[in-house]
Design an enzyme around this catalytic site. Structure first.
Site, PDB file in Angstrom:
ATOM      1  N   ASN A  25       0.858  -1.186   0.000  1.00 13.14           N
ATOM      2  CA  ASN A  25       0.000   0.000   0.000  1.00 13.14           C
ATOM      3  C   ASN A  25       0.897   1.240   0.000  1.00 13.14           C
ATOM      4  OD1 ASN A  25      -1.393   2.293   1.139  1.00 13.14           O
ATOM      5  ND2 ASN A  25      -3.086   0.926   1.579  1.00 13.14           N
TER       6      ASN A  25
ATOM      7  N   ASP B  63      -0.104   4.493  -0.049  1.00 11.04           N
ATOM      8  CA  ASP B  63      -0.781   5.734   0.382  1.00 11.04           C
ATOM      9  C   ASP B  63       0.169   6.729   1.040  1.00 11.04           C
ATOM     10  OD1 ASP B  63      -3.129   4.570  -0.425  1.00 11.04           O
ATOM     11  OD2 ASP B  63      -3.926   4.248   1.585  1.00 11.04           O
ATOM     12  N   HIS B  64       1.092   6.201   1.875  1.00 14.60           N
ATOM     13  CA  HIS B  64       1.879   7.131   2.689  1.00 14.60           C
ATOM     14  C   HIS B  64       3.047   7.773   1.955  1.00 14.60           C
ATOM     15  CE1 HIS B  64      -0.829   6.608   5.868  1.00 14.60           C
ATOM     16  NE2 HIS B  64      -0.677   5.295   5.848  1.00 14.60           N
TER      17      HIS B  64
ATOM     18  N   ARG C  99       3.446  18.974   1.377  1.00 13.74           N
ATOM     19  CA  ARG C  99       3.795  20.221   0.672  1.00 13.74           C
ATOM     20  C   ARG C  99       2.865  20.516  -0.507  1.00 13.74           C
ATOM     21  NH1 ARG C  99       8.880  22.466   2.146  1.00 13.74           N
ATOM     22  NH2 ARG C  99       8.799  22.122   4.387  1.00 13.74           N
TER      23      ARG C  99
ATOM     24  N   HIS D  14      -5.534   3.746  -1.691  1.00 11.35           N
ATOM     25  CA  HIS D  14      -6.878   4.077  -1.209  1.00 11.35           C
ATOM     26  C   HIS D  14      -7.231   5.495  -1.667  1.00 11.35           C
ATOM     27  CE1 HIS D  14      -9.682   4.254   2.611  1.00 11.35           C
ATOM     28  NE2 HIS D  14     -10.312   4.591   1.502  1.00 11.35           N
TER      29      HIS D  14
ATOM     30  N   ARG E  30      -9.334   8.122  -0.956  1.00  6.40           N
ATOM     31  CA  ARG E  30     -10.274   8.537   0.090  1.00  6.40           C
ATOM     32  C   ARG E  30     -11.143   9.675  -0.417  1.00  6.40           C
ATOM     33  NH1 ARG E  30      -8.594   6.437   5.389  1.00  6.40           N
ATOM     34  NH2 ARG E  30     -10.348   7.600   6.170  1.00  6.40           N
TER      35      ARG E  30
ATOM     36  N   ARG F  54      -6.965  12.857   0.991  1.00  6.93           N
ATOM     37  CA  ARG F  54      -5.894  13.324   1.876  1.00  6.93           C
ATOM     38  C   ARG F  54      -4.511  12.812   1.462  1.00  6.93           C
ATOM     39  NH1 ARG F  54      -7.098   9.938   7.363  1.00  6.93           N
ATOM     40  NH2 ARG F  54      -9.161  10.837   7.102  1.00  6.93           N
ATOM     41  N   HIS F  55      -4.470  11.716   0.709  1.00  4.54           N
ATOM     42  CA  HIS F  55      -3.162  11.273   0.194  1.00  4.54           C
ATOM     43  C   HIS F  55      -3.247  10.959  -1.302  1.00  4.54           C
ATOM     44  CE1 HIS F  55      -5.034   7.546   1.480  1.00  4.54           C
ATOM     45  NE2 HIS F  55      -4.658   7.655   2.744  1.00  4.54           N
TER      46      HIS F  55
ATOM     47  N   GLU G 230      -8.406   0.530  -2.980  1.00  7.14           N
ATOM     48  CA  GLU G 230      -9.274   0.526  -1.789  1.00  7.14           C
ATOM     49  C   GLU G 230     -10.234   1.688  -1.915  1.00  7.14           C
ATOM     50  OE1 GLU G 230      -7.105   0.805   1.828  1.00  7.14           O
ATOM     51  OE2 GLU G 230      -5.948  -0.978   1.402  1.00  7.14           O
TER      52      GLU G 230
ATOM     53  N   THR H   2      -6.805   6.357  10.208  1.00  7.97           N
ATOM     54  CA  THR H   2      -6.704   5.301   9.199  1.00  7.97           C
ATOM     55  C   THR H   2      -7.977   4.458   9.305  1.00  7.97           C
ATOM     56  OG1 THR H   2      -5.372   3.422   8.393  1.00  7.97           O
ATOM     57  CG2 THR H   2      -5.421   3.768  10.778  1.00  7.97           C
ATOM     58  N   THR H   3      -8.167   3.517   8.377  1.00 11.14           N
ATOM     59  CA  THR H   3      -9.377   2.691   8.403  1.00 11.14           C
ATOM     60  C   THR H   3      -9.469   1.992   9.764  1.00 11.14           C
ATOM     61  OG1 THR H   3      -8.916   2.292   6.076  1.00 11.14           O
ATOM     62  CG2 THR H   3     -10.664   0.978   7.078  1.00 11.14           C
TER      63      THR H   3
ATOM     64  N   GLU I 242     -10.837  -9.534   2.745  1.00 10.90           N
ATOM     65  CA  GLU I 242      -9.558  -9.235   3.390  1.00 10.90           C
ATOM     66  C   GLU I 242      -9.847  -9.133   4.877  1.00 10.90           C
ATOM     67  OE1 GLU I 242      -7.286  -5.922   1.836  1.00 10.90           O
ATOM     68  OE2 GLU I 242      -6.231  -5.660   3.734  1.00 10.90           O
TER      69      GLU I 242
ATOM     70  N   HIS J 203      -3.605  -4.810   7.473  1.00 11.72           N
ATOM     71  CA  HIS J 203      -3.777  -3.620   8.304  1.00 11.72           C
ATOM     72  C   HIS J 203      -2.957  -3.712   9.584  1.00 11.72           C
ATOM     73  CE1 HIS J 203      -5.305   0.055   9.978  1.00 11.72           C
ATOM     74  NE2 HIS J 203      -5.858   0.304   8.801  1.00 11.72           N
ATOM     75  N   GLY J 204      -2.071  -2.750   9.712  1.00  9.97           N
ATOM     76  CA  GLY J 204      -1.271  -2.627  10.934  1.00  9.97           C
ATOM     77  C   GLY J 204      -0.123  -3.609  11.047  1.00  9.97           C
TER      78      GLY J 204
ATOM     79  N   GLY K 158       1.230  -1.489   4.300  1.00 10.35           N
ATOM     80  CA  GLY K 158       1.620  -0.157   3.845  1.00 10.35           C
ATOM     81  C   GLY K 158       2.536   0.592   4.786  1.00 10.35           C
ATOM     82  N   HIS K 159       1.967   1.065   5.896  1.00  6.98           N
ATOM     83  CA  HIS K 159       2.658   2.027   6.742  1.00  6.98           C
ATOM     84  C   HIS K 159       4.029   1.552   7.205  1.00  6.98           C
ATOM     85  CE1 HIS K 159       3.446   4.494  10.347  1.00  6.98           C
ATOM     86  NE2 HIS K 159       2.907   5.443   9.603  1.00  6.98           N
TER      87      HIS K 159
HETATM   88  N1  PXP Z   1      -5.703  -3.212   3.982  1.00  6.87           N
HETATM   89  C1  PXP Z   1      -6.665  -2.263   4.037  1.00  6.87           C
HETATM   90  C2  PXP Z   1      -8.045  -2.626   3.623  1.00  6.87           C
HETATM   91  C3  PXP Z   1      -6.370  -0.948   4.438  1.00  6.87           C
HETATM   92  O1  PXP Z   1      -7.351  -0.030   4.504  1.00  6.87           O
HETATM   93  C4  PXP Z   1      -5.042  -0.619   4.757  1.00  6.87           C
HETATM   94  C5  PXP Z   1      -4.688   0.792   5.122  1.00  6.87           C
HETATM   95  O2  PXP Z   1      -4.958   1.642   4.073  1.00  6.87           O
HETATM   96  C6  PXP Z   1      -4.073  -1.635   4.689  1.00  6.87           C
HETATM   97  C7  PXP Z   1      -4.427  -2.927   4.329  1.00  6.87           C
HETATM   98  C8  PXP Z   1      -2.646  -1.367   5.040  1.00  6.87           C
HETATM   99  O3  PXP Z   1      -2.544  -1.025   6.372  1.00  6.87           O
HETATM  100  P1  PXP Z   1      -1.170  -0.519   6.978  1.00  6.87           P
HETATM  101  O4  PXP Z   1      -0.838   0.764   6.285  1.00  6.87           O
HETATM  102  O5  PXP Z   1      -1.447  -0.356   8.421  1.00  6.87           O
HETATM  103  O6  PXP Z   1      -0.159  -1.586   6.679  1.00  6.87           O
END
Ligand code: PXP
Length: 238
Positions: free
Chosen positions: A7, A9-10, A18, A43, A45, A49-50, A70, A100-101, A151, A191-192, A213-214
């Site tokens: 992911n 996004d970040h 910026r 994602h 959104r 935001r990103h 997403e 976050t979600t 998922e 996630h996480g 992702g993060h």
């Molecule tokens: N899966 C889903 C459905 C998510 O919404 C996210 C966060 O956007 C992730 C996975 C990835 O999560 P993380 O950034 O915490 O790894």
């Protein structure tokens, strides 16, 4: 052994600090693919935001693996997804105020809307997945909705405060994966997840893809994106 979806996004979060051009999530996607990831996740959104509309247009054109978008059930976003046609759409809940979600989609509560949205996207050749908590009723409802892929939200596992909680959450993921597989669903998870807690989830029989992702983007600050992806890939698929 599962595949790894990254992911990005970040990367866009940093760019939006910026509101200029760098770092570009589209370039990030290319680097992640070169490092061996199996899909690119982003994602779009509602508040942009990103990731923004330009990003997903270009990602659709440039991603060589699979592009997993997403998205919420919001009508505007659904129309955009239907036009862009990612390989996969993962339906997630969305609240403006959240960082976050926060939780999985409540499939029972939004059953008709999910069914209608999934059908609209599937009619355009997009594979659909539902991001849900590892809860029996949600999985049963997902199956009833006709969506073939889920998922499982690993957030509670990732945030477990001690070993007892960690074991309990892992057992829940194992049990719910088995239940979903027995119903014939394709099971992904995410996630996480971090470098220290991903291995146990990657070893759950029946999990086909982890979306992370993060932690990868954070590690990339220190070791570079290519190395960060390779390190995670080595954990997921040694
Ligand atoms: N899966 C889903 C459905 C998510 O919404 C996210 C966060 O956007 C992730 C996975 C990835 O999560 P993380 O950034 O915490 O790894």
């Amino acid at each position: 052994m599962p595949k790894l979806g990254v992911n990005i996004d970040h990367i866009a979060t940093l760019r939006q600090a910026r509101r200029e051009f760098d770092p570009d999530p589209v370039l990030a996607a290319r680097i992640c693919e070169q490092a061996g990831c199996d899909s690119i996740v982003a994602h779009l959104r509602e508040d942009r935001r990103h990731i923004n509309d330009r990003d997903i247009r270009l990602l659709r054109k440039t991603v060589k693996t699979r592009f997993n978008l997403e998205m919420s059930l919001n009508n505007e976003i659904v129309q955009i997804a239907a036009a862009i046609k990612p390989d996969q759409a993962t339906l997630v809940p969305e609240r403006r105020q959240e960082i976050t979600t926060e939780g999985g989609l409540d499939v029972r509560r939004h059953f008709q809307k999910i069914k209608k949205t999934a059908r609209l996207l599937q009619d355009r050749g997009i594979e659909v997945s539902l991001f849900i908590d590892p809860v029996l009723d949600q999985i049963t409802q997902a199956k009833k909705s006709g969506v073939p892929m889920i998922e499982l939200h690993t957030g509670q596992y990732a945030q477990a405060g001690d070993k007892t909680a960690l074991d309990r959450e892992l057992k829940k993921l194992i049990k719910m994966t088995r239940y979903a597989r027995d119903l014939g669903l394709i099971v992904n998870a995410g996630h996480g997840l971090k470098y220290h807690n991903t291995k146990a989830v990657a070893r759950i029989e029946g999990v086909e893809e982890l979306n992370i992702g993060h932690s990868i983007i954070s590690r990339a600050v220190w070791v570079g994106l290519e190395t960060a992806v390779k390190e995670m890939k080595a954990i997921v698929r040694p």
